[in-house]
Design a protein around this motif. Sequence first.
Motif, PDB file in Angstrom:
ATOM      1  N   VAL B 147       0.962  -1.234  -0.194  1.00  9.89           N
ATOM      2  CA  VAL B 147       0.017  -0.001   0.049  1.00  9.89           C
ATOM      3  C   VAL B 147       0.890   1.179   0.016  1.00  9.89           C
ATOM      4  CG1 VAL B 147      -1.775   1.194   1.140  1.00  9.89           C
ATOM      5  CG2 VAL B 147      -1.880  -1.105   1.077  1.00  9.89           C
ATOM      6  N   GLU B 149       3.826   1.474  -0.898  1.00  8.69           N
ATOM      7  CA  GLU B 149       4.654   1.732  -2.209  1.00  8.69           C
ATOM      8  C   GLU B 149       3.658   2.141  -3.443  1.00  8.69           C
ATOM      9  OE1 GLU B 149       6.857  -1.795  -3.587  1.00  8.69           O
ATOM     10  OE2 GLU B 149       7.343  -1.018  -5.641  1.00  8.69           O
ATOM     11  N   ALA B 150       2.591   1.487  -3.497  1.00  4.76           N
ATOM     12  CA  ALA B 150       1.545   2.186  -4.486  1.00  4.76           C
ATOM     13  C   ALA B 150       1.230   3.553  -4.363  1.00  4.76           C
ATOM     14  CB  ALA B 150       0.421   1.200  -4.454  1.00  4.76           C
ATOM     15  N   ALA B 151       1.294   4.105  -2.920  1.00  3.38           N
ATOM     16  CA  ALA B 151       0.929   5.353  -2.707  1.00  3.38           C
ATOM     17  C   ALA B 151       1.963   6.424  -3.308  1.00  3.38           C
ATOM     18  CB  ALA B 151       0.804   5.520  -1.254  1.00  3.38           C
ATOM     19  N   GLU B 152       3.099   5.922  -2.870  1.00  2.00           N
ATOM     20  CA  GLU B 152       4.369   6.697  -3.533  1.00  2.00           C
ATOM     21  C   GLU B 152       4.560   6.632  -4.914  1.00  2.00           C
ATOM     22  OE1 GLU B 152       8.106   5.382  -1.581  1.00  2.00           O
ATOM     23  OE2 GLU B 152       9.226   7.140  -2.307  1.00  2.00           O
ATOM     24  N   GLY B 153       4.400   5.345  -5.525  1.00  2.00           N
ATOM     25  CA  GLY B 153       4.607   5.225  -6.765  1.00  2.00           C
ATOM     26  C   GLY B 153       3.471   6.040  -7.831  1.00  2.00           C
ATOM     27  N   MET B 154       2.318   6.331  -7.089  1.00  2.00           N
ATOM     28  CA  MET B 154       1.289   6.997  -7.891  1.00  2.00           C
ATOM     29  C   MET B 154       1.489   8.615  -7.535  1.00  2.00           C
ATOM     30  SD  MET B 154      -2.278   5.221  -7.412  1.00  2.00           S
ATOM     31  CE  MET B 154      -2.084   5.141  -5.463  1.00  2.00           C
ATOM     32  N   GLY B 155       2.481   9.014  -6.839  1.00  2.00           N
ATOM     33  CA  GLY B 155       2.534  10.622  -7.003  1.00  2.00           C
ATOM     34  C   GLY B 155       2.165  11.433  -5.785  1.00  2.00           C
ATOM     35  N   LEU B 156       1.497  10.577  -4.576  1.00  3.75           N
ATOM     36  CA  LEU B 156       1.193  11.326  -3.419  1.00  3.75           C
ATOM     37  C   LEU B 156       2.395  11.718  -2.751  1.00  3.75           C
ATOM     38  CD1 LEU B 156      -1.420   8.674  -2.416  1.00  3.75           C
ATOM     39  CD2 LEU B 156      -2.030  10.787  -2.708  1.00  3.75           C
ATOM     40  N   SER B 157       2.291  12.825  -2.406  1.00  2.80           N
ATOM     41  CA  SER B 157       3.659  13.625  -1.622  1.00  2.80           C
ATOM     42  C   SER B 157       3.526  12.954  -0.276  1.00  2.80           C
ATOM     43  CB  SER B 157       3.362  15.031  -1.474  1.00  2.80           C
ATOM     44  OG  SER B 157       2.212  15.225  -0.535  1.00  2.80           O
TER      45      SER B 157
ATOM     46  N   GLU C  71       6.957  13.984  -7.584  1.00  3.21           N
ATOM     47  CA  GLU C  71       5.481  13.561  -7.617  1.00  3.21           C
ATOM     48  C   GLU C  71       4.736  14.078  -8.839  1.00  3.21           C
ATOM     49  OE1 GLU C  71       5.257  15.919  -4.178  1.00  3.21           O
ATOM     50  OE2 GLU C  71       6.312  14.291  -3.391  1.00  3.21           O
ATOM     51  N   ARG C  74       5.412  10.914 -11.169  1.00  3.14           N
ATOM     52  CA  ARG C  74       4.798   9.769 -11.024  1.00  3.14           C
ATOM     53  C   ARG C  74       3.124   9.967 -11.289  1.00  3.14           C
ATOM     54  NH1 ARG C  74       7.347   9.564  -5.214  1.00  3.14           N
ATOM     55  NH2 ARG C  74       9.925   9.047  -5.813  1.00  3.14           N
ATOM     56  N   TYR C  79       1.754   3.087 -12.456  1.00  2.00           N
ATOM     57  CA  TYR C  79       2.242   2.034 -11.610  1.00  2.00           C
ATOM     58  C   TYR C  79       1.701   1.029 -11.187  1.00  2.00           C
ATOM     59  CZ  TYR C  79       6.249   0.662  -8.539  1.00  2.00           C
ATOM     60  OH  TYR C  79       7.132   0.116  -7.860  1.00  2.00           O
TER      61      TYR C  79
END
Lengths: 393, 244, 307
Positions: B147, B149-157, C71, C74, C79
């Motif tokens: 969860v 990793e997905a959050a970081e990978g999607m671009g959430l700060s 950010e 991404r 992803y």
Amino acid sequence: MTSARGRIDIHNRVLLTLAAGGTVAAAVAGFVSYAPNRLLSGQPIALWEAASGRAAAGIGLLAAMLLAAAFISPGKMLHNAQAALAAALLLLVLAAAGQAASAMSLGAKPAVRISLGSAFWTLAACAALAIVDALQRLGAGAVARLLTAGAIVAGVVALAVAGIFDALSIAREYASRRLLFADALTRHMALVAGSVGLAVVIGFPLGVAAARSPRLENPLFAALNLLQTIPSIALFGLLIVPLSGLAAAVPQLAAIGVGGIGVAPAIIALVLYALLPVVRNTAVGLAGVDGAVIEAGRGMGLTSRQIFRQVELPLALPVLFAGLRIVTVQAIGLAVVAALIGAGGLGTFVFEGLGQYAVDLVLLGALPAIFLALAADFILQTLSAVLRRHLAQ
Amino acid sequence: MPGRRFLASPVLWVGLFFAALMLRMDALQPLLQRAFPGVQPVVYNRDSFFTLFLSQLGLVAAASLGASLVGVALAIFVTRPAGRDFRAMVNALATIGQTFPPAAVLAITVPMVGFGAQPTIIALFLYGLLPIIENAVAGLEGVAGGVREAAEGMGLSAWQRLRDVELPLAAPVILAGVRVSVTIAIGTATIGSTVGALTLGTPIFDGLVANKIPFVLEGAVLVALFAILTDLLFARLEGWLKVP
Amino acid sequence: MIEIDEVTKSYGGRPVVDRLSLSVGGGAFCVLLGSSGCGKSTTLRMINRLIPIDSGVIRVGGEDVTQIPAEALRRRIGYAIQSIGLFPHWTVEDNIATVPRLLNWRQARVRGRVAELLELFRLDPAIYRSKFPHQLSGGEQQRVGVARALAADPELLLMDEPFAAVDPITRDALQAELARIHRSTGKTILFVTHDIEEALRLATVIAIMDSGRIVQLGTPIEILEQPANDFVRDFVGRQGLGLKLLSVRKVADRLRCGEPAEGEPLSLDASLSEALSAMTARRADRLSVCDDEGRHLGIIALADLVR
């Protein structure tokens, strides 16, 4: 020590914080406190004024070395050195405080009170935590921790026996109540041992029953959980009426000391509070035993009792022990409050001291209670670890 | 039918009973007088029970709020890269601190700040901090790696990850820690009456000192109900917080 | 679309990615193929800067990735990972809507996009919108995970072994869907896997990796027919090579004129291995081929399979 780019790297921020904190405290706060008599509040006296030149220099040197150690790359030897230096610092701080008190009381009136100041407590705490930090980074096992603790305790006892602490106000308070203190300490430990023992005797079969029958489990835990939330002094208070009524109705009980106040309500309340952890951990521990193991045992022809004694119990023991640890520490704390209803114990000094606004009397009760709790927690934790390793073999 | 379920809830009945007893203890005067004939007065009257309750509620609420904010903030710090170094030590401090007898902690703060509400609040705050830190750290670390990793990978700060993902998922565990903290706080605040704080423990303490058992009983029943009611409320809160 | 230029990443002195260079054109389905530890996942995660690059440059759409705020980068790249990582406390709709909401899309547009994606993955929006992740099966969760990655309509999709944790039947269905989506949307997909069959089925170009380097780069047929060395040969599997070749070639390549044969016809798109399977099952040595409307296009014969 320095990185490729020529910067100095901080390798151990925790140690740096502790060393810095201790140094700042020594600089701004009083190491000991000097009061001309019991009624007036004390004047804080800084480390360099209070302690002898050598002691202060020694403390400064050890603190500086620990500060430097924060910048050195981690390694087994470094952490061992850190532990040793911090232990030496702790003992030196204790000795310096005692020695400072002795020096100050020379030629002063006997009413003078020299007590421990904030700088002392901060330095001692930071040194102790630096030892804990070193042991953590070493990944020290139970035995190593036990030996370290033992060595430090031995050092403190040696200092005490040599009379280093005798001039401190708390030692004077103790000296004038030696027998009372021994009495209170034994009473305190007896309350704890008695209540924990009774709780195990009552709670263990209850836990076994709860593990076997879900119908019993829910109401039992609901009741015990409810009990656990009730403040201790309230439960003590609620037991007064039924117990004094009981003592009035059955004179034989009154003869052996059962009454509304005193040891009886204390023990009963302590046992009630200890029941939840014991019952819960027994039930959880037994439930956690792998069903496959039990089935294998039955397949081999073991009877239920044999399976219980030889398979379930040993496997559930670590969880049971964890419960024992919680219960003992909790009981030590609750027994302090029990002094309010006349059960005796270390709490008598605490509340007597609060009533007279005599800080040292309060500390005479509070400090041993804290150390008793820490010691019990530490010893049971070590036993638990040794037990687990023994069972794993 | 939601209405009927509300009527059957234990929170409602315990709450009503507690309120009734607290506000109208004098209604039991004849009964108590008969049980304790020699005691005069038989109902504690130095302060109204309501005042004592509000005072204790204030102490517990203030200390618990402070402990929650500071505890969660510390837990966040210790689970970020910047504070990772301190995690083991903070955990050790929380564990060690929780072995300290609460009454001893309370007694020790008195020489520092005097008698009354101050030492009580400080002791409640310090002691309440520990279970919250322990639970908040466990809750934050319990968020599944995938969860995060997905959050970081999607671009959430980093702040968005904390606010929208990590804290909501850690909330149930944190709440459990707050529950423990508040329960202990109620108990310690009750003892705070021995250092001069105004709480429902005051009648108990006064009663023990003056050997007026009815006072002890009145204070004990009220504070026990207070503690039970709070625990039931937290249990209800935990139920609401659960993901459907 | 993606340019990886002499990129290196080391851990503790050992290079996990070793001066890797790779160029992936727009619309390609590039598979990074290799066994554990060969550096394929690390390479992928350097593209969206989850892992910092030690040396070299990565460009996405011509821009150096280190010059774009992480950010923002991404949010432009989809992803999808093996453990999926759906937010357990949010509904399917909220999960998919994550990046569009971060990009401040209007509420109505977001709702529309969620419905569109759920339909694309054959999940009825009315039913699935307000479900929570724990109420979905493994295959459904993975579909939602990929839908979430596609939500903001990124040009590039990074996928790290997304189907490895699913059962074979579901994996087959998911692969088919992904292939279909790639064909219809024309997105660039960079896909990491250790499964040779999966790579052969999905890829337009395969990069076989070992010890942080690319050992061979080529189309599936090139890899099968002209393996660069023994490592590739072993990796692809010496046995069953013929069957793999059949699975990569299409009926369209071997079509010939002829009268319709008996039995259900094949489509142009079917692989030669499906043709062989059908011939074996029906004990026929020729099959009809039809287009989507059912019009007869020709036949395929057994002898043609081994030409």
